[in-house]
Design a protein around this motif. Structure first.
Motif, PDB file in Angstrom:
ATOM      1  N   VAL A  27       0.855  -1.180   0.000  1.00  0.00           N
ATOM      2  CA  VAL A  27       0.000   0.000   0.000  1.00  0.00           C
ATOM      3  C   VAL A  27       0.897   1.237   0.000  1.00  0.00           C
ATOM      4  O   VAL A  27       1.819   1.341   0.806  1.00  0.00           O
ATOM      5  CB  VAL A  27      -0.934   0.000   1.234  1.00  0.00           C
ATOM      6  N   ILE A  28       0.626   2.185  -0.914  1.00  0.00           N
ATOM      7  CA  ILE A  28       1.481   3.367  -1.036  1.00  0.00           C
ATOM      8  C   ILE A  28       0.785   4.643  -0.581  1.00  0.00           C
ATOM      9  O   ILE A  28       1.409   5.703  -0.574  1.00  0.00           O
ATOM     10  CB  ILE A  28       1.991   3.539  -2.483  1.00  0.00           C
ATOM     11  N   LYS A  34      -4.182   5.113   5.293  1.00  0.00           N
ATOM     12  CA  LYS A  34      -3.867   4.795   6.686  1.00  0.00           C
ATOM     13  C   LYS A  34      -2.990   3.555   6.834  1.00  0.00           C
ATOM     14  O   LYS A  34      -2.321   3.394   7.834  1.00  0.00           O
ATOM     15  CB  LYS A  34      -5.154   4.625   7.496  1.00  0.00           C
ATOM     16  N   ASP A  35      -2.985   2.673   5.835  1.00  0.00           N
ATOM     17  CA  ASP A  35      -2.187   1.451   5.885  1.00  0.00           C
ATOM     18  C   ASP A  35      -0.941   1.541   5.021  1.00  0.00           C
ATOM     19  O   ASP A  35      -0.388   0.521   4.604  1.00  0.00           O
ATOM     20  CB  ASP A  35      -3.034   0.255   5.431  1.00  0.00           C
ATOM     21  N   LYS A  36      -0.454   2.745   4.780  1.00  0.00           N
ATOM     22  CA  LYS A  36       0.716   2.959   3.922  1.00  0.00           C
ATOM     23  C   LYS A  36       1.909   2.148   4.422  1.00  0.00           C
ATOM     24  O   LYS A  36       2.202   2.135   5.614  1.00  0.00           O
ATOM     25  CB  LYS A  36       1.074   4.443   3.904  1.00  0.00           C
ATOM     26  N   GLY A  37       2.574   1.434   3.491  1.00  0.00           N
ATOM     27  CA  GLY A  37       3.739   0.639   3.834  1.00  0.00           C
ATOM     28  C   GLY A  37       3.437  -0.810   4.164  1.00  0.00           C
ATOM     29  O   GLY A  37       4.345  -1.632   4.209  1.00  0.00           O
ATOM     30  N   SER A  55      -4.908   2.502  -7.679  1.00  0.00           N
ATOM     31  CA  SER A  55      -3.782   3.440  -7.747  1.00  0.00           C
ATOM     32  C   SER A  55      -3.047   3.560  -6.419  1.00  0.00           C
ATOM     33  O   SER A  55      -1.946   4.108  -6.373  1.00  0.00           O
ATOM     34  CB  SER A  55      -4.284   4.816  -8.175  1.00  0.00           C
ATOM     35  N   ASN A  56      -3.621   3.064  -5.338  1.00  0.00           N
ATOM     36  CA  ASN A  56      -2.996   3.162  -4.017  1.00  0.00           C
ATOM     37  C   ASN A  56      -2.175   1.941  -3.634  1.00  0.00           C
ATOM     38  O   ASN A  56      -1.719   1.831  -2.500  1.00  0.00           O
ATOM     39  CB  ASN A  56      -4.060   3.416  -2.949  1.00  0.00           C
ATOM     40  N   VAL A  57      -1.994   1.010  -4.569  1.00  0.00           N
ATOM     41  CA  VAL A  57      -1.169  -0.170  -4.305  1.00  0.00           C
ATOM     42  C   VAL A  57      -0.157  -0.355  -5.431  1.00  0.00           C
ATOM     43  O   VAL A  57      -0.389   0.054  -6.560  1.00  0.00           O
ATOM     44  CB  VAL A  57      -2.011  -1.464  -4.142  1.00  0.00           C
TER      45      VAL A  57
END
Length: 110
Positions: free
Chosen positions: A14-15, A18-21, A69-71
């Motif tokens: 996930v880029i 809230k779960d980024k990284g 687009s968020n992964v």
């Protein structure tokens, strides 16, 4: 023939959000370009009890879809998320499209 860049069963990072990284496995891809990732983007849902169906009521956590687009696809060689490209290869006399990592050119689909 359109080729999806993210598919069911892929490892993704996930880029954004809230779960980024965090990393997880894709459980499904919807037609509106949203992906469901295992253990990511959890939301609490209130479930009504239904004694006829054997469902107990309460609050449960469930994965919610993320925008595609968020992964990014996880590249095991670099240990990071990587961009994906699509190219044609000649395999056993027939041409087919494959996905490859942009950073090292390694083919994702064997």
């Amino acid at each position: 023939m359109a080729l999806k860049r993210i598919r069911k069963g892929d490892q993704v990072v996930v880029i954004a959000g809230k779960d980024k990284g965090r990393r997880g496995t894709v459980l499904g891809v919807r037609d509106d370009r949203r992906v469901l990732v295992e253990g990511i983007n959890l939301a609490k849902k209130h479930v009504k009890a239904d004694p006829n169906a054997g469902v107990q009521g309460g609050i449960e956590e469930r994965e919610m879809p993320l925008a595609e687009s968020n992964v990014m696809l996880y590249n095991p060689e670099t240990g990071k998320g990587d961009r994906i490209g699509v190219k044609w290869i000649d395999a056993s006399g027939s041409r087919r499209k494959v996905r490859y990592f942009k950073s090292n050119g390694e083919v994702v689909d064997a």
